[in-house]
Design an enzyme around this catalytic site. Structure first.
Site, PDB file in Angstrom:
ATOM      1  CE  LYS A 177      63.575  71.912  45.017  1.00 36.52           C
ATOM      2  NZ  LYS A 177      62.709  70.776  44.863  1.00 36.52           N
ATOM      3  CG  ASP A 199      68.908  73.428  48.710  1.00 36.71           C
ATOM      4  OD1 ASP A 199      68.662  72.145  49.057  1.00 36.71           O
ATOM      5  OD2 ASP A 199      69.280  73.725  47.669  1.00 36.71           O
ATOM      6  CG  HIS A 200      65.604  69.211  52.108  1.00 37.70           C
ATOM      7  ND1 HIS A 200      64.980  69.379  50.733  1.00 37.70           N
ATOM      8  CD2 HIS A 200      65.890  67.892  52.130  1.00 37.70           C
ATOM      9  CE1 HIS A 200      65.087  68.140  50.224  1.00 37.70           C
ATOM     10  NE2 HIS A 200      65.489  67.046  50.978  1.00 37.70           N
ATOM     11  CG  HIS A 243      68.333  69.512  46.357  1.00 38.96           C
ATOM     12  ND1 HIS A 243      67.880  70.474  47.438  1.00 38.96           N
ATOM     13  CD2 HIS A 243      66.897  69.034  46.200  1.00 38.96           C
ATOM     14  CE1 HIS A 243      66.741  70.380  47.488  1.00 38.96           C
ATOM     15  NE2 HIS A 243      65.990  69.412  47.074  1.00 38.96           N
ATOM     16  CE  LYS A 263      61.417  62.684  41.489  1.00 39.55           C
ATOM     17  NZ  LYS A 263      61.857  62.789  43.002  1.00 39.55           N
TER      18      LYS A 263
HETATM   19  C1  BG6 Z   1      63.030  67.640  46.708  1.00 39.97           C
HETATM   20  C2  BG6 Z   1      62.459  67.234  45.539  1.00 39.97           C
HETATM   21  O1  BG6 Z   1      63.350  69.000  46.996  1.00 39.97           O
HETATM   22  O2  BG6 Z   1      63.999  66.686  46.944  1.00 39.97           O
HETATM   23  C3  BG6 Z   1      62.148  65.736  45.505  1.00 39.97           C
HETATM   24  O3  BG6 Z   1      61.327  68.143  44.898  1.00 39.97           O
HETATM   25  C4  BG6 Z   1      63.251  64.937  45.752  1.00 39.97           C
HETATM   26  O4  BG6 Z   1      61.587  65.398  43.994  1.00 39.97           O
HETATM   27  C5  BG6 Z   1      63.658  65.286  47.225  1.00 39.97           C
HETATM   28  O5  BG6 Z   1      62.693  63.536  45.914  1.00 39.97           O
HETATM   29  C6  BG6 Z   1      65.011  64.588  47.546  1.00 39.97           C
HETATM   30  O6  BG6 Z   1      65.253  64.830  49.017  1.00 39.97           O
HETATM   31  P1  BG6 Z   1      65.994  63.770  49.636  1.00 39.97           P
HETATM   32  O7  BG6 Z   1      66.322  64.538  51.206  1.00 39.97           O
HETATM   33  O8  BG6 Z   1      65.140  62.678  49.905  1.00 39.97           O
HETATM   34  O9  BG6 Z   1      67.527  63.467  49.228  1.00 39.97           O
END
Ligand code: BG6
Length: 504
Positions: free
Chosen positions: A161, A190-191, A253, A353
């Protein structure tokens, strides 16, 4: 074991990483591959080919990889495991813009690697590069004959992404990719879908019989989804300042969390049925008119503040961020899902953030009991039922309900019933990428986004982006680092008599 289907075996294959010297590769992809290997999910006949702009030899790249693994992976038996990887890792460098050299070098390297390690020509290409390069790099791979699936060999492409910047660019990217690849070769990652607690949403809802009957407008007052980060932009100011919180987190997400919470039971747990149900939710989400953006969408940007006892700078003071930036670092929306199950049940979502804590959760707030029997209980102690699914950290589930406070008078007080992952299951080191890489090797796209899902998500978000771009904010910065976001986000719920559940 990282939630992997125990009986399945990945095919022997080569993973080609574009952007091999970048941040994602060292922080997430290598540690994920390492964790997969430790758990026995990587086939013996496997290789990694890194592709990057830097001119490095395979030997130099292996050295970097070993260092990165030491820093970012939880090593078990370091030297043996690392040498297993090093023997299977190769590198080629060059200019991605150059049509010929880099891609023909890659082709020769892949032929050498597959011949010497006796790996069938199954390749998956991971594009950990800026999205503007996705279509071009994929086209060059295909043009060099590396994208064709023939003789029983497969070729798959994983795209990181963000997939587009808005509806128009996402459509264009999909169209360009579909000119050269088949949809079943495209894996839009999308992790969040790799997180255990996110996958557990489906098991929780559809593997148990007691929750589904009350999972609807008859019992649920509203849903809150929060993805809050303590971190700021962490050296990614350049990218973030052109993206903002809405683009960076919401169509991907947060919408994954919304769709998995709201969708109907799929007919089976396979790629199409699951994604068919998710996309129906995206289509049922009401797109905001400009007036509704004003009323139901809130943006914020952090000013200086304190987090964990230390002072942190304002967003406008971060590296690579313009000192008069109007980019939002916080977004909250009151969404409506216009379907039979969820009509009139608001889904409040927020992300930001530099908030008060790292905390991601889904809160299902149930309606009040119909009649107040316990007259000795002050109104503010009357308990409403709330189910909290803790996505991260402290992964688990809490059910909040009322109990009798011991004593001669019948009084009610709030109590919690808790399930905590680490108390029940062995703690696992995961980056969220293990399951997704493994699924790609298996050819299972269930946890990846389909073209129509990406476009349906942007269709909801784009009108908000347009209004925000047309009307620059007047009050930025409007929340302090370390707080829970701008006051307007609280008003979004307060005007309906509701309140965000912040972490304690
Ligand atoms: C990413 C965003 O996809 O997800 C980042 O680009 C964000 O800005 C991150 O910090 C959050 O991922 P996680 O797994 O730490 O909740």
């Amino acid at each position: 074991m990282n939630g992997m289907p125990e009986s399945k075996q990945a095919d022997p294959c080569v993973m080609v990483i574009f952007g091999a010297t970048g941040d994602l590769t060292k922080r997430k992809l290598f540690p994920a591959l390492y964790n997969l290997a430790i758990d026995g999910h990587i086939p013996e006949t496997f290789a990694i080919v890194g592709v990057g702009r830097q001119e490095l030899s395979s030997e130099e790249f292996r050295g970097q990889m070993a260092e990165n693994l030491k820093q970012f992976a939880e090593l078990e038996n370091s030297s043996n495991d690392i040498s297993w990887f090093c023997e299977r890792t190769f590198y080629t460098g060059g200019d991605f813009d150059d049509d010929k050299k880099l891609f023909s070098d890659l082709k020769s390297l892949l032929s050498e690697v597959t011949a010497s390690l006796r790996i069938p020509e199954n390749y998956f290409f991971y594009l950990a590069i800026p999205p503007a390069l996705f279509a071009d790099v994929a086209r060059k791979v295909v043009k060099n004959g590396l994208g064709r699936q023939e003789n029983g060999n497969w070729r798959r492409f994983i795209f990181e992404k963000p997939f587009g910047r808005d509806l128009q660019s996402a459509r264009k990217l999909n169209a360009n990719l579909l000119k050269i690849l088949k949809e079943n070769q495209i894996y839009r990652i999308d992790h969040y879908l790799g997180k255990e607690t996110v996958q557990n949403l489906l098991v929780f809802r559809f593997g148990n019989s007691i929750f589904e009957p009350i999972w609807n407008r008859n019992y649920v007052d509203h849903v809150q989804i929060t993805v809050a980060e303590e971190l700021g932009v962490e050296g990614r100011g350049g990218y973030y300042d052109s993206a903002g919180a809405l683009r960076d987190m919401v169509p991907n997400h947060l919408f994954q969390l919304v769709t998995l919470t709201a969708m109907e039971p799929p007919v089976s747990f396979q790629a199409h049925p699951v994604r068919d149900e998710q996309v129906k939710i995206l289509h049922a989400m009401k797109c905001f008119t400009p007036e509704e953006v004003e009323r139901s969408a809130v943006r914020g940007q952090y000013g200086a503040g304190r987090i964990d006892g230390r002072s942190v700078p304002a967003y406008r003071g971060e590296e690579s961020v313009s000192p008069d930036s109007n980019t939002e670092t916080f977004a909250a929306l009151a969404l409506s899902i216009d379907n039979w199950r969820w009509a009139d049940v608001p889904f409040y979502i927020r992300t930001g953030k530099r908030l008060g804590a790292k905390h991601s959760s889904i809160v299902i707030q149930f309606k009040k009991a119909p009649f107040v029997l316990f007259r000795n209980t002050p109104i503010d102690r009357l308990t409403t039922n709330r189910l909290e699914l803790h996505i991260q950290p402290d992964e688990g589930i809490t059910l909040h309900f009322g109990a009798k406070i011991p004593g001669p008078i019948v009084k009610m007080g709030p109590v919690d019933m808790d399930f905590n992952y680490v108390d029940h299951f062995e703690e696992q080191m995961t980056t969220g990428y293990e399951r997704l890489l493994f699924d790609c090797m298996l050819g299972d796209a269930t946890l990846f986004q389909r073209a129509d899902m990406v476009e349906a998500s942007w269709a909801v978000v784009s009108p908000i982006l347009d209004v925000w771009a047309d009307q620059p904010p007047e009050d930025f910065p409007n929340y302090s680092a370390g707080s829970w976001g701008p006051a307007k986000a609280d008003d979004l719920l307060a005007r309906e008599g509701r309140k965000w559940k912040n972490s304690d």
